[in-house]
Design an enzyme around this catalytic site. Structure first.
Site, PDB file in Angstrom:
ATOM      1  N   LYS A  39      -2.125  -6.185 -16.764  1.00 43.99           N
ATOM      2  CA  LYS A  39      -1.039  -5.652 -15.928  1.00 43.99           C
ATOM      3  C   LYS A  39       0.337  -6.060 -16.451  1.00 43.99           C
ATOM      4  O   LYS A  39       1.319  -5.361 -16.224  1.00 43.99           O
ATOM      5  CB  LYS A  39      -1.210  -6.097 -14.483  1.00 43.99           C
ATOM      6  CG  LYS A  39      -2.589  -5.801 -13.885  1.00 43.99           C
ATOM      7  CD  LYS A  39      -2.941  -4.327 -13.931  1.00 43.99           C
ATOM      8  CE  LYS A  39      -4.445  -4.113 -13.796  1.00 43.99           C
ATOM      9  NZ  LYS A  39      -4.871  -2.736 -14.029  1.00 43.99           N
ATOM     10  N   LYS A  60       1.174 -12.755  -9.893  1.00 43.53           N
ATOM     11  CA  LYS A  60       0.066 -11.830 -10.154  1.00 43.53           C
ATOM     12  C   LYS A  60      -0.682 -12.230 -11.414  1.00 43.53           C
ATOM     13  O   LYS A  60      -0.057 -12.587 -12.415  1.00 43.53           O
ATOM     14  CB  LYS A  60       0.583 -10.396 -10.325  1.00 43.53           C
ATOM     15  CG  LYS A  60       1.179  -9.787  -9.074  1.00 43.53           C
ATOM     16  CD  LYS A  60       1.550  -8.322  -9.313  1.00 43.53           C
ATOM     17  CE  LYS A  60       2.037  -7.695  -8.009  1.00 43.53           C
ATOM     18  NZ  LYS A  60       2.345  -6.254  -8.193  1.00 43.53           N
ATOM     19  N   HIS A  93       2.255   2.804  -0.724  1.00 40.11           N
ATOM     20  CA  HIS A  93       1.525   2.942  -1.976  1.00 40.11           C
ATOM     21  C   HIS A  93       1.498   4.433  -2.300  1.00 40.11           C
ATOM     22  O   HIS A  93       0.857   5.210  -1.600  1.00 40.11           O
ATOM     23  CB  HIS A  93       0.107   2.385  -1.801  1.00 40.11           C
ATOM     24  CG  HIS A  93      -0.813   2.665  -2.945  1.00 40.11           C
ATOM     25  ND1 HIS A  93      -1.568   1.705  -3.550  1.00 40.11           N
ATOM     26  CD2 HIS A  93      -1.104   3.803  -3.600  1.00 40.11           C
ATOM     27  CE1 HIS A  93      -2.278   2.243  -4.522  1.00 40.11           C
ATOM     28  NE2 HIS A  93      -2.023   3.518  -4.572  1.00 40.11           N
ATOM     29  N   LYS A 111      -8.809   1.324   0.421  1.00 39.83           N
ATOM     30  CA  LYS A 111      -8.139   2.464   1.030  1.00 39.83           C
ATOM     31  C   LYS A 111      -9.054   3.100   2.062  1.00 39.83           C
ATOM     32  O   LYS A 111     -10.281   3.120   1.883  1.00 39.83           O
ATOM     33  CB  LYS A 111      -7.791   3.494  -0.053  1.00 39.83           C
ATOM     34  CG  LYS A 111      -6.771   2.956  -1.050  1.00 39.83           C
ATOM     35  CD  LYS A 111      -6.685   3.823  -2.295  1.00 39.83           C
ATOM     36  CE  LYS A 111      -5.754   3.176  -3.309  1.00 39.83           C
ATOM     37  NZ  LYS A 111      -5.906   3.813  -4.645  1.00 39.83           N
ATOM     38  N   ARG A 126      -9.037   5.905 -14.794  1.00 36.36           N
ATOM     39  CA  ARG A 126     -10.320   6.484 -14.357  1.00 36.36           C
ATOM     40  C   ARG A 126     -10.039   7.646 -13.408  1.00 36.36           C
ATOM     41  O   ARG A 126      -8.914   7.837 -12.964  1.00 36.36           O
ATOM     42  CB  ARG A 126     -11.129   5.422 -13.587  1.00 36.36           C
ATOM     43  CG  ARG A 126     -10.379   4.937 -12.350  1.00 36.36           C
ATOM     44  CD  ARG A 126     -11.211   4.058 -11.435  1.00 36.36           C
ATOM     45  NE  ARG A 126     -10.532   3.790 -10.183  1.00 36.36           N
ATOM     46  CZ  ARG A 126      -9.628   2.832  -9.970  1.00 36.36           C
ATOM     47  NH1 ARG A 126      -9.266   2.022 -10.952  1.00 36.36           N
ATOM     48  NH2 ARG A 126      -9.074   2.679  -8.781  1.00 36.36           N
TER      49      ARG A 126
HETATM   50  C1  MV4 Z   1       3.016  -5.841  -4.858  1.00 33.57           C
HETATM   51  C2  MV4 Z   1       3.340  -5.875  -3.498  1.00 33.57           C
HETATM   52  C3  MV4 Z   1       4.606  -6.307  -3.148  1.00 33.57           C
HETATM   53  N1  MV4 Z   1       5.477  -6.689  -4.113  1.00 33.57           N
HETATM   54  N2  MV4 Z   1       3.915  -6.214  -5.775  1.00 33.57           N
HETATM   55  C4  MV4 Z   1      -1.556  -4.663  -4.292  1.00 33.57           C
HETATM   56  C5  MV4 Z   1      -2.439  -3.866  -5.163  1.00 33.57           C
HETATM   57  C6  MV4 Z   1      -1.824  -3.912  -6.510  1.00 33.57           C
HETATM   58  N3  MV4 Z   1      -1.996  -2.640  -7.156  1.00 33.57           N
HETATM   59  C7  MV4 Z   1      -0.406  -4.255  -6.279  1.00 33.57           C
HETATM   60  N4  MV4 Z   1      -0.291  -4.652  -4.907  1.00 33.57           N
HETATM   61  C8  MV4 Z   1       0.891  -5.044  -4.387  1.00 33.57           C
HETATM   62  N5  MV4 Z   1       1.819  -5.418  -5.281  1.00 33.57           N
HETATM   63  C9  MV4 Z   1       5.110  -6.638  -5.396  1.00 33.57           C
HETATM   64  N6  MV4 Z   1       5.982  -7.026  -6.308  1.00 33.57           N
HETATM   65  C10 MV4 Z   1       2.409  -5.478  -2.568  1.00 33.57           C
HETATM   66  C11 MV4 Z   1       1.162  -5.063  -3.014  1.00 33.57           C
HETATM   67  C12 MV4 Z   1       0.268  -4.686  -1.965  1.00 33.57           C
HETATM   68  C13 MV4 Z   1      -0.221  -3.417  -1.859  1.00 33.57           C
HETATM   69  C14 MV4 Z   1       0.071  -2.445  -2.787  1.00 33.57           C
HETATM   70  C15 MV4 Z   1      -0.432  -1.183  -2.684  1.00 33.57           C
HETATM   71  C16 MV4 Z   1      -1.270  -0.882  -1.615  1.00 33.57           C
HETATM   72  C17 MV4 Z   1      -1.587  -1.824  -0.698  1.00 33.57           C
HETATM   73  C18 MV4 Z   1      -1.077  -3.106  -0.804  1.00 33.57           C
HETATM   74  C19 MV4 Z   1      -1.402  -4.048   0.147  1.00 33.57           C
HETATM   75  C20 MV4 Z   1      -0.928  -5.299   0.034  1.00 33.57           C
HETATM   76  C21 MV4 Z   1      -0.093  -5.631  -1.034  1.00 33.57           C
END
Ligand code: MV4
Length: 449
Positions: A116, A158, A208, A237, A292
């Site tokens: 990532k 992360k 998202h 989801k 994917r």
């Molecule tokens: C984040 C975030 C807030 N700030 N990054 C969760 C899944 C991964 N793809 C990235 N995610 C997140 N990254 C920053 N800088 C919050 C999330 C996140 C989230 C993102 C997408 C869908 C649902 C989520 C649920 C909790 C946290």
């Protein structure tokens, strides 16, 4: 064009790929574990090969067993579906070395997007907005503290090898960052065999929003609009829709262009998804690329009229995309409801068992993607999704009404079986959902109340 392929997956996505193959005149070879023996969708395959016991590690994740099946069945290509080996760069490499085409992006692209932190570098190079944070990996607590002082708290740590919400930790001040940083490193080392972490500003309750990409091997890349996947719980989801109620046509165009620019920079080929966070002010940030076909691909198919799985097969066969960006015509509104055999009242505990009565909805605007039928036993070894209900209408309001109607028709009954259907109906009745005002915190707030 491909002649014969193997599907290294099970359940609804295996059936989805079999259907696409047959419409294109491609032979489809299925594989199954003993837990899936006798599953009716296997009869629709041109051949079905048992690859092992129920445990995924000894069947659907077992690379030598899958390659052996592919060689015995004499296929030219393997479709990985989603989950299992879908984003495994090593598997894609093994396929290539055995002269079997992997139906997905090149192994190097899976590897660079699987990291990532590297994916974020690619986004920066492509001029795609990313969340402010460290410039690549952070090696020490002191460096982490320095980065956090620059961007301000809260921050999120992360794991570079994480993704999909795995290996993340939020710190709201320096004390919790110092404590959390080392823990994040050791957790990443344990979970992913890679301790690399990086730091970003934490975006509170984002939406998202992800863009569907299609790229061929001749340098053509298009996007097919977005999916809003904000209704989720613990990164699972539950409801996805297209278009996102949060986007204007201008924002869609800018985000779509960013998604295409990223895919080009990455050298992406085949179907993929570029994931963004969208904040309250309408700022969007690249977070990851999913290399994917995704569970929620049908909502894009419904609004675009494009069969994504068929295009995966055509692109893998070397065909050029017949569609240019200006030919993409997104119409109406689609919503997908994941029907899981789990009990939302018991913390979403899985409810495997035998389905005795099954009534699937139908009629205008209703699509059901499922491999189950009455008499089917939901095995306890795999994820609990048993069906996807996708509803389509000319407007979001119409799609919601069709959703309520179809969910009302749906019956899945059997001893011990509970599903997410009642929860979907409750969500559709909530004003925040009806008004399109949901973020990634909505479902957890609702479940608490
Ligand atoms: C984040 C975030 C807030 N700030 N990054 C969760 C899944 C991964 N793809 C990235 N995610 C997140 N990254 C920053 N800088 C919050 C999330 C996140 C989230 C993102 C997408 C869908 C649902 C989520 C649920 C909790 C946290």
């Amino acid at each position: 064009m491909l002649r014969r392929i193997l599907i290294a997956n099970r359940g609804e996505i295996a059936l989805r790929v079999i259907r696409a193959c047959h419409e294109l005149g491609i032979e489809a070879v299925a594989v199954y574990s003993t837990a899936d023996r006798g599953s009716p969708y296997l009869d629709l395959a041109d051949e079905a090969i048992c690859i092992g016991p129920p445990e995924s590690a000894r069947s659907y994740l077992d690379i030598p067993r899958i390659i052996s099946a592919a060689e015995i069945a004499d296929v030219e290509a393997i479709h990985p579906g989603y989950g299992f080996l879908a984003e495994n760069a090593h598997f894609a490499e093994v396929c290539a070395s055995c002269n079997i085409q992997f139906i997905g992006p090149p192994a190097e692209v899976i590897a660079s997007c699987g990291n990532k932190s590297k994916a974020k570098d690619l986004a920066r190079q492509a001029g795609v907005p990313v969340v402010p944070g460290s410039d690549g990996p952070v090696d020490s607590v002191e460096e982490a503290v320095k980065v956090a002082r620059g961007i301000g708290y809260p921050v999120i740590i992360k794991a570079a090898a994480g993704g999909g919400g795995r290996g993340m930790r939020v710190a709201s001040n320096e004390v919790s960052l110092r404590h959390g940083f080392q823990q994040a490193q050791s957790e990443a080392a344990a979970a992913f065999k890679d301790p690399t972490v990086y730091i970003e500003k934490f975006v509170e309750n984002p939406r998202h929003v992800e863009f569907q990409i299609l790229a061929d091997a001749h340098g053509r890349v298009i996007h097919l609009g977005e999916r809003d996947c904000s209704i989720q719980r613990r990164h699972q989801k539950l409801i996805e829709e297209s278009p996102s109620p949060a986007l204007t046509p201008e924002l869609r165009e800018r985000m779509g262009e960013a998604a295409v620019a990223f895919a080009r920079e990455a050298g992406y080929v085949n179907a993929g998804t570029v994931e963004f966070l969208l904040d309250r002010e309408g700022n969007f940030y690249f977070i990851e690329l999913n290399a994917r076909i995704q569970v929620e691909h049908p909502v894009t198919e419904e609004v675009s009229g494009v069969d994504l799985v068929k295009w995966q097969l055509r692109v893998a066969g070397g065909e050029a995309l017949a569609l240019a960006q200006e030919d993409v015509d997104l119409q109406g509104h689609a919503i997908e409801f994941r029907i899981n055999a789990e009990n939302p009242e018991r913390n979403f505990a899985p409810t495997p068992g035998r389905i005795e009565q099954l009534v699937l909805p139908g009629g205008p605007g209703v699509r059901v993607d499922t491999h189950v039928c009455a008499g089917y036993t939901i095995p306890r070894h795999y994820d609990s999704m048993i069906a996807k209900l996708i509803v389509t209408g000319p407007t979001r309001e119409a799609a919601i009404r069709t959703g309520l109607r179809a969910l009302g028709e749906l019956r899945v009954e059997g001893p011990g079986i509970a599903t997410t259907v009642p929860l979907h109906r409750e969500i559709l009745a909530r004003a925040e959902f009806v008004n399109g005002q949901v973020d990634t915190g909505f479902l957890e707030r609702y479940l608490e109340s």
